[in-house]
Design a protein around this motif. Structure first.
Motif, PDB file in Angstrom:
ATOM      1  N   THR A   1       0.822  -1.211   0.000  1.00 37.97           N
ATOM      2  CA  THR A   1       0.000   0.000   0.000  1.00 37.97           C
ATOM      3  C   THR A   1       0.858   1.263   0.000  1.00 37.97           C
ATOM      4  OG1 THR A   1      -1.610  -1.234   1.317  1.00 37.97           O
ATOM      5  CG2 THR A   1      -1.934   1.143   1.143  1.00 37.97           C
ATOM      6  N   SER A   2       0.901   1.933  -1.134  1.00 36.91           N
ATOM      7  CA  SER A   2       1.641   3.199  -1.255  1.00 36.91           C
ATOM      8  C   SER A   2       0.732   4.361  -0.866  1.00 36.91           C
ATOM      9  CB  SER A   2       2.129   3.406  -2.696  1.00 36.91           C
ATOM     10  OG  SER A   2       2.953   2.335  -3.095  1.00 36.91           O
TER      11      SER A   2
ATOM     12  N   THR B   1      -3.924   0.942  -4.237  1.00 39.71           N
ATOM     13  CA  THR B   1      -4.260   0.013  -3.163  1.00 39.71           C
ATOM     14  C   THR B   1      -4.834   0.747  -1.959  1.00 39.71           C
ATOM     15  OG1 THR B   1      -2.464  -1.449  -3.883  1.00 39.71           O
ATOM     16  CG2 THR B   1      -3.381  -1.839  -1.695  1.00 39.71           C
ATOM     17  N   ALA B   2      -4.284   1.918  -1.659  1.00 45.34           N
ATOM     18  CA  ALA B   2      -4.788   2.716  -0.542  1.00 45.34           C
ATOM     19  C   ALA B   2      -6.251   3.092  -0.755  1.00 45.34           C
ATOM     20  CB  ALA B   2      -3.938   3.968  -0.359  1.00 45.34           C
ATOM     21  N   SER B   3      -6.607   3.388  -1.988  1.00 48.07           N
ATOM     22  CA  SER B   3      -8.004   3.726  -2.301  1.00 48.07           C
ATOM     23  C   SER B   3      -8.912   2.521  -2.073  1.00 48.07           C
ATOM     24  CB  SER B   3      -8.118   4.203  -3.752  1.00 48.07           C
ATOM     25  OG  SER B   3      -7.387   5.395  -3.957  1.00 48.07           O
ATOM     26  N   ALA B   4      -8.439   1.349  -2.474  1.00 49.13           N
ATOM     27  CA  ALA B   4      -9.233   0.128  -2.284  1.00 49.13           C
ATOM     28  C   ALA B   4      -9.391  -0.209  -0.805  1.00 49.13           C
ATOM     29  CB  ALA B   4      -8.568  -1.033  -3.020  1.00 49.13           C
ATOM     30  N   ILE B   5      -8.298  -0.103  -0.052  1.00 48.64           N
ATOM     31  CA  ILE B   5      -8.344  -0.391   1.378  1.00 48.64           C
ATOM     32  C   ILE B   5      -9.293   0.584   2.081  1.00 48.64           C
ATOM     33  CG2 ILE B   5      -7.004  -0.421   3.519  1.00 48.64           C
ATOM     34  CD1 ILE B   5      -6.450  -2.805   1.739  1.00 48.64           C
ATOM     35  N   HIS B   6      -9.284   1.838   1.661  1.00 48.55           N
ATOM     36  CA  HIS B   6     -10.181   2.843   2.251  1.00 48.55           C
ATOM     37  C   HIS B   6     -11.636   2.413   2.094  1.00 48.55           C
ATOM     38  CE1 HIS B   6     -11.896   6.680   3.418  1.00 48.55           C
ATOM     39  NE2 HIS B   6     -12.557   6.715   2.269  1.00 48.55           N
ATOM     40  N   GLU B   7     -11.998   1.921   0.913  1.00 49.45           N
ATOM     41  CA  GLU B   7     -13.375   1.473   0.684  1.00 49.45           C
ATOM     42  C   GLU B   7     -13.716   0.260   1.551  1.00 49.45           C
ATOM     43  OE1 GLU B   7     -15.897   2.758  -1.100  1.00 49.45           O
ATOM     44  OE2 GLU B   7     -14.588   4.494  -1.425  1.00 49.45           O
ATOM     45  N   LEU B   8     -12.775  -0.666   1.681  1.00 51.79           N
ATOM     46  CA  LEU B   8     -13.007  -1.847   2.517  1.00 51.79           C
ATOM     47  C   LEU B   8     -13.210  -1.446   3.973  1.00 51.79           C
ATOM     48  CD1 LEU B   8     -10.374  -4.336   1.033  1.00 51.79           C
ATOM     49  CD2 LEU B   8     -12.855  -4.482   0.816  1.00 51.79           C
ATOM     50  N   GLU B   9     -12.378  -0.525   4.462  1.00 53.50           N
ATOM     51  CA  GLU B   9     -12.507  -0.076   5.845  1.00 53.50           C
ATOM     52  C   GLU B   9     -13.804   0.709   6.045  1.00 53.50           C
ATOM     53  OE1 GLU B   9     -10.737  -1.298   7.974  1.00 53.50           O
ATOM     54  OE2 GLU B   9      -8.594  -1.311   7.532  1.00 53.50           O
TER      55      GLU B   9
ATOM     56  N   PHE C   1     -15.175  -3.822   6.680  1.00 54.95           N
ATOM     57  CA  PHE C   1     -14.745  -5.146   6.223  1.00 54.95           C
ATOM     58  C   PHE C   1     -14.263  -6.011   7.381  1.00 54.95           C
ATOM     59  CE2 PHE C   1     -11.431  -7.990   4.477  1.00 54.95           C
ATOM     60  CZ  PHE C   1     -12.195  -8.678   3.548  1.00 54.95           C
ATOM     61  N   ARG C   2     -13.386  -5.466   8.219  1.00 55.36           N
ATOM     62  CA  ARG C   2     -12.844  -6.251   9.341  1.00 55.36           C
ATOM     63  C   ARG C   2     -13.959  -6.673  10.298  1.00 55.36           C
ATOM     64  NH1 ARG C   2      -7.166  -4.804  10.418  1.00 55.36           N
ATOM     65  NH2 ARG C   2      -6.503  -3.165   9.009  1.00 55.36           N
ATOM     66  N   THR C   3     -14.829  -5.721  10.610  1.00 54.87           N
ATOM     67  CA  THR C   3     -15.892  -5.984  11.572  1.00 54.87           C
ATOM     68  C   THR C   3     -16.859  -7.042  11.049  1.00 54.87           C
ATOM     69  OG1 THR C   3     -15.757  -3.707  12.368  1.00 54.87           O
ATOM     70  CG2 THR C   3     -17.748  -4.932  12.924  1.00 54.87           C
ATOM     71  N   VAL C   4     -17.192  -6.962   9.769  1.00 55.24           N
ATOM     72  CA  VAL C   4     -18.098  -7.940   9.171  1.00 55.24           C
ATOM     73  C   VAL C   4     -17.486  -9.339   9.225  1.00 55.24           C
ATOM     74  CG1 VAL C   4     -19.162  -8.685   7.010  1.00 55.24           C
ATOM     75  CG2 VAL C   4     -19.295  -6.293   7.694  1.00 55.24           C
ATOM     76  N   ILE C   5     -16.188  -9.445   8.925  1.00 61.44           N
ATOM     77  CA  ILE C   5     -15.515 -10.746   8.983  1.00 61.44           C
ATOM     78  C   ILE C   5     -15.541 -11.298  10.408  1.00 61.44           C
ATOM     79  CG2 ILE C   5     -13.290 -11.920   8.761  1.00 61.44           C
ATOM     80  CD1 ILE C   5     -14.589 -11.332   6.101  1.00 61.44           C
ATOM     81  N   LYS C   6     -15.213 -10.459  11.381  1.00 59.58           N
ATOM     82  CA  LYS C   6     -15.210 -10.905  12.779  1.00 59.58           C
ATOM     83  C   LYS C   6     -16.611 -11.295  13.233  1.00 59.58           C
ATOM     84  CE  LYS C   6     -11.240  -8.060  14.109  1.00 59.58           C
ATOM     85  NZ  LYS C   6     -10.793  -6.881  14.904  1.00 59.58           N
TER      86      LYS C   6
END
Length: 341
Positions: A305-306, A311-319, A323-328
C-alpha cells in the motif's frame, strides 16, 4: 454391493438452547497455549539412501498400503465423508476394500462407492459396523440422535460394546453427546473438525479425544487425520468449536471473497477464465508468501500500500464498509451457531 434392507433415518430437531462455553477457568480462552495446542507434523519421513540401484528399485516397486485400521466404517457418505475418503485412499493409508460406507441414500452410496472403487456399502447400519475398528461419524448434526440409538442397538446386537473407536467430523456435537447418546456402548471417542481442502490433502484438522484413547490409538487416529493435511491436537474441547468458525467454515469465506473478486474482474472486462486465474493465483501466492515470510499480515499489507495509491483507495473502501468488523462478526456468528447445534 448395496444391501437390500433399507433403514431410513428421520431428521431430529436440533436444540435451540445456547449453552455457555466454559473452560477450566470458566473463561473463553482467547489464545491457546503451547501446552494446549500441539502442531503435529505431517511431513513424511524418508530415509537417505545413497545407493542409486536401491533407490531405482524402490521407485519401480508400487507402494504397498498398510491399513491403519482393518475396517473403517463411514456413517454418512456425503460431501464431508467423501472429502475424507479421497485422501485416505490416495495417500495409501487405507485400501478401498478396508472401507465400508453407510448412508440412508442408495444414490449417495452408489456414487461414492463407484468413484473410489469401494466394494462395501450398505444402508444397513448393523452390517456396516460389524467388525469395524474405527467408526467415522459423518452424518448431519440434526440426524445424530437418531443414529445414536441405531448405533447403540447395533453394537449391542453384535456384542461390540466398547470395542470400536468413534471419530466424529460433525460440527457442534461435543464428546459428551456421543457418550450419553450411545448409552455406554462406546467409550473411545475422538472429535475432529476438518475442512474441505482435506480432499486434496491441503486441509487443517483440529481434534481431541477422551482419556480412554491410549497413545497407540491416538497415533492411529493421527495417521488417519494426517492424510487430510495438517493437524492440531487440543487438550480443551472448547477449541474445536472455535476452530469450526475459523478453519471449518473458513473455506466458504474465502470462496465468497474469490467469487466477488472474479465478478469484479468480469465487470471490468476480463474474460471469466482470465479473471478466475488472476484471483486464484493471487490468493494462492499471497497465502504462500505470508507463510514463507512469517510476517504479520499488517506488515505485508503495508508493503503493498503506497500513500495515496491505488491500493490505498481500495483499502479505504473496505474499511469504510466495515470489512474487518463484518468478517469478525461472521466468525462469531458461526461460533455461536456451533454451540447451538
Amino acid at each position: 454391493m448395496l444391501s437390500s434392507t433399507l433403514h431410513r433415518i428421520s431428521s431430529s430437531t436440533s436444540s435451540r438452547y445456547l449453552p455457555q462455553l466454559t473452560t477450566k477457568s470458566n473463561l473463553i480462552p482467547s489464545i491457546a497455549t503451547t501446552s494446549q495446542i500441539k502442531l503435529l507434523s505431517t511431513a513424511p519421513i524418508h530415509e537417505n539412501n545413497n545407493d542409486t540401484t536401491q533407490e531405482q528399485q524402490k521407485q519401480q516397486t508400487p507402494q504397498q498400503t498398510q491399513n491403519a485400521y482393518s475396517k473403517v466404517t463411514f456413517l454418512g457418505s456425503g460431501k464431508m465423508a467423501e472429502a475424507l475418503i479421497s485422501p485416505l485412499i490416495s495417500t495409501n493409508i487405507q485400501t478401498p476394500s478396508s472401507l465400508f460406507l453407510n448412508d440412508v441414500s442408495c444414490t449417495t452410496l452408489a456414487h461414492v462407492s463407484s468413484t473410489y472403487s469401494i466394494p462395501n456399502a450398505s444402508t444397513n447400519l448393523t452390517e456396516a459396523v460389524d467388525g469395524a475398528d474405527l467408526i467415522v461419524f459423518a452424518v448431519k448434526p440434526q440426524n445424530c440422535n437418531v443414529v445414536f440409538k441405531e448405533l447403540t442397538t447395533s453394537l449391542r446386537e453384535l456384542g461390540q460394546e466398547g470395542h470400536p473407536t468413534l471419530l466424529s467430523v460433525v460440527a457442534g456435537k461435543p464428546i459428551k453427546d456421543y457418550l450419553s447418546g450411545c448409552d455406554g456402548t462406546v467409550s473411545k471417542v475422538a472429535r475432529s473438525m476438518p475442512n474441505t481442502p482435506a480432499q486434496i490433502g491441503k486441509g487443517i484438522t483440529v481434534w481431541t479425544c477422551t482419556d480412554s484413547v491410549d497413545l497407540e490409538e491416538r497415533n492411529k487416529i493421527k495417521t488417519i487425520l494426517n492424510s487430510f493435511g495438517k493437524t492440531i491436537f487440543v487438550d480443551d474441547e472448547n477449541f474445536i468449536d472455535m476452530a469450526t468458525s475459523i478453519s471449518g467454515s473458513g473455506p466458504a469465506y474465502i470462496f465468497l471473497l474469490m467469487e466477488a473478486m472474479i465478478d469484479a474482474g468480469v465487470h471490468m472486462g476480463f474474460s471469466r477464465d482470465t479473471a478466475t486465474l488472476l484471483v486464484h493465483q493471487t490468493l494462492l501466492g499471497s497465502t504462500m508468501y505470508a507463510m514463507e515470510t512469517g510476517e504479520h499480515p499488517a506488515i505485508l499489507r503495508n508493503s503493498v500500500t503506497s500513500p495515496a495509491g491505488t491500493t490505498a483507495s481500495a483499502i479505504h473502501e473496505l474499511e469504510r464498509g466495515r470489512f474487518r468488523t463484518v468478517i469478525k462478526d461472521a466468525i462469531w456468528a458461526c461460533y455461536r451457531r456451533s454451540l447451538e447445534m
